[in-house]
Design a protein around this motif. Sequence first.
Motif, short mmCIF file in Angstrom:
data_model
loop_
_atom_site.label_atom_id
_atom_site.label_comp_id
_atom_site.label_asym_id
_atom_site.label_seq_id
_atom_site.Cartn_x
_atom_site.Cartn_y
_atom_site.Cartn_z
N LYS A 120 44.92 -9.06 -15.06
CA LYS A 120 44.00 -9.09 -13.92
C LYS A 120 42.57 -8.96 -14.45
CE LYS A 120 43.31 -7.17 -9.32
NZ LYS A 120 43.69 -6.14 -8.37
N ASN A 121 41.75 -9.92 -14.15
CA ASN A 121 40.36 -9.93 -14.60
C ASN A 121 39.54 -8.93 -13.78
OD1 ASN A 121 37.63 -10.51 -15.08
ND2 ASN A 121 38.06 -12.67 -15.50
N PRO A 122 39.01 -7.86 -14.42
CA PRO A 122 38.27 -6.85 -13.65
C PRO A 122 36.96 -7.38 -13.08
CG PRO A 122 38.09 -6.40 -16.02
CD PRO A 122 39.05 -7.54 -15.87
N ASN A 123 36.43 -8.47 -13.68
CA ASN A 123 35.17 -9.04 -13.18
C ASN A 123 35.37 -9.85 -11.91
OD1 ASN A 123 33.82 -7.97 -15.42
ND2 ASN A 123 34.17 -9.78 -16.65
N THR A 124 36.54 -10.54 -11.80
CA THR A 124 36.76 -11.42 -10.63
C THR A 124 37.88 -10.91 -9.71
OG1 THR A 124 38.40 -12.74 -11.83
CG2 THR A 124 36.09 -13.44 -12.00
N GLY A 125 38.73 -10.02 -10.24
CA GLY A 125 39.87 -9.52 -9.46
C GLY A 125 41.05 -10.49 -9.45
N GLU A 126 40.88 -11.66 -10.10
CA GLU A 126 41.96 -12.65 -10.12
C GLU A 126 42.93 -12.38 -11.27
OE1 GLU A 126 40.00 -16.40 -10.40
OE2 GLU A 126 38.99 -16.16 -8.47
N SER A 127 44.20 -12.75 -11.04
CA SER A 127 45.21 -12.60 -12.10
C SER A 127 45.45 -13.94 -12.76
CB SER A 127 46.52 -12.09 -11.52
OG SER A 127 46.34 -10.77 -11.05
N GLU A 128 45.69 -13.90 -14.06
CA GLU A 128 46.04 -15.14 -14.76
C GLU A 128 47.06 -14.84 -15.84
OE1 GLU A 128 43.33 -16.83 -17.86
OE2 GLU A 128 41.81 -15.58 -16.88
N LYS B 106 30.91 -11.02 -18.80
CA LYS B 106 29.85 -10.58 -17.87
C LYS B 106 28.66 -10.08 -18.68
CE LYS B 106 29.11 -7.79 -13.75
NZ LYS B 106 27.87 -7.18 -14.22
N TYR B 107 28.95 -9.32 -19.75
CA TYR B 107 27.90 -8.79 -20.64
C TYR B 107 27.15 -9.95 -21.31
CZ TYR B 107 26.38 -7.04 -25.26
OH TYR B 107 25.69 -6.79 -26.41
N LEU B 108 27.93 -10.97 -21.78
CA LEU B 108 27.31 -12.14 -22.43
C LEU B 108 26.45 -12.92 -21.44
CD1 LEU B 108 30.28 -13.53 -24.57
CD2 LEU B 108 28.45 -12.04 -25.30
N TYR C 89 39.47 -8.98 -24.34
CA TYR C 89 38.18 -8.35 -24.66
C TYR C 89 37.04 -9.33 -24.42
CZ TYR C 89 34.78 -5.79 -27.58
OH TYR C 89 33.70 -5.11 -28.05
N ASP C 90 37.26 -10.56 -24.88
CA ASP C 90 36.25 -11.62 -24.73
C ASP C 90 35.99 -11.91 -23.25
OD1 ASP C 90 34.56 -13.73 -25.93
OD2 ASP C 90 35.96 -15.06 -24.90
N LYS C 91 37.08 -12.01 -22.48
CA LYS C 91 36.95 -12.30 -21.04
C LYS C 91 36.22 -11.16 -20.33
CE LYS C 91 39.60 -16.03 -19.99
NZ LYS C 91 39.25 -17.12 -19.10
N GLU C 92 36.59 -9.92 -20.69
CA GLU C 92 35.97 -8.76 -20.03
C GLU C 92 34.50 -8.63 -20.41
OE1 GLU C 92 38.43 -5.32 -20.78
OE2 GLU C 92 40.01 -6.04 -19.43
#
Length: 370
Positions: A255-263, A297-299, A291-294
């Motif tokens: 679950k992507n914490p930035n978007t709330g979507e699961s993949e 947002k920082y990038l 780690y990269d996906k999370e």
Amino acid sequence: MTDNNSLLDKLEGLVARFEEISTLITDPSVLADQKRYVKLTKEYKEMSSLMKARKEYVQLLNGIDEAKDIITNETDQEMRDMAREELNLCQARLPELEEEIKIMLVPADPQDGKNAIVEIRGGTGGDEAAIFAGDLFRMYVKYCESKGWRVEVSSSNEGTAGGYKEIIFTVTGENVYGTLKYESGVHRVQRVPATETQGRVHTSASSVAVLPEAEEFDVEINEGEIKWDTFRSGGAGGQNVNKVESGVRLRYLWKNPNTGESEEILIECTETRDQPKNKARALTRLRSFIYDKEHQKYLDDIASKRKTMVSTGDRSAKIRTYNYPQGRITDHRINYTIYNLAAFMEGSIQECIDKLMIAENAERLKESEL
């Protein structure tokens, strides 16, 4: 002298923190907390360089004051000549050191010290793009060898006419991600392909993605929810490869914490004949992918601040053109062109990376208004 004093004030303000870290890293309670210990030793190492620079800076400022004092008050001509020479040396070194300190004071990207996972994929251009992806892989291997870094391939998919449709490898060494991150993006090649009979120049492309390798405590993964499959590795390697199920496939719902979507994340690792090793590599890649996906947002936050983004940012951006008929390489981010393509493809890419680092440091200094 005001500029000197403000820089000195900044450095003096860090002395107490450096002394505190020096004490903390020997504290048994900190040693018992691995995550905190790793973080502090990293900070200690970074601050050691600053403290060394501070020491030299103070010596230079004192040297300038002493030399001026001798020139003004000393009657012995020889002493005054020596002081003048000392003054010239100190004044020449001072602005250089100030620039070095300013760059050290700008907060570094926390990922820079990490190892890197590099993914190269043949893009537009079919067979020729796969051949070029193979050329890029060879270039990076040669470059990494020159730096004393270790390269381990974790998975590859060969092209029909040579090269790779896709190759993923890990690079281990010092400050790997901080150096290789500038290679992320689309690399375009212009040349007559080996498969072309008419001698026409074609344009094709391969994409390179450089991800910081995540350490175990960088991301939370519920290992109980990972679904594992094993399969036989194909390709060369004798009878053993085809008889033993050493290849591993990992599936993980994240679950992507930035978007709330699961993949669902799917990772394959076939590189070694040892199934536990393949499992460990697949896990490392899973951690790094998350780690990269999370951190995207920082990038994105950094990218929105900087208008002429040199590193990170958009991975679909065309960053470099390799023109074989002219023996030319152009890096489009900094308008840097050189005519030593043969040496570049043999791994001589340091000069280009240095220029990209200088451009990025200039941006970071502007941002921090030091």
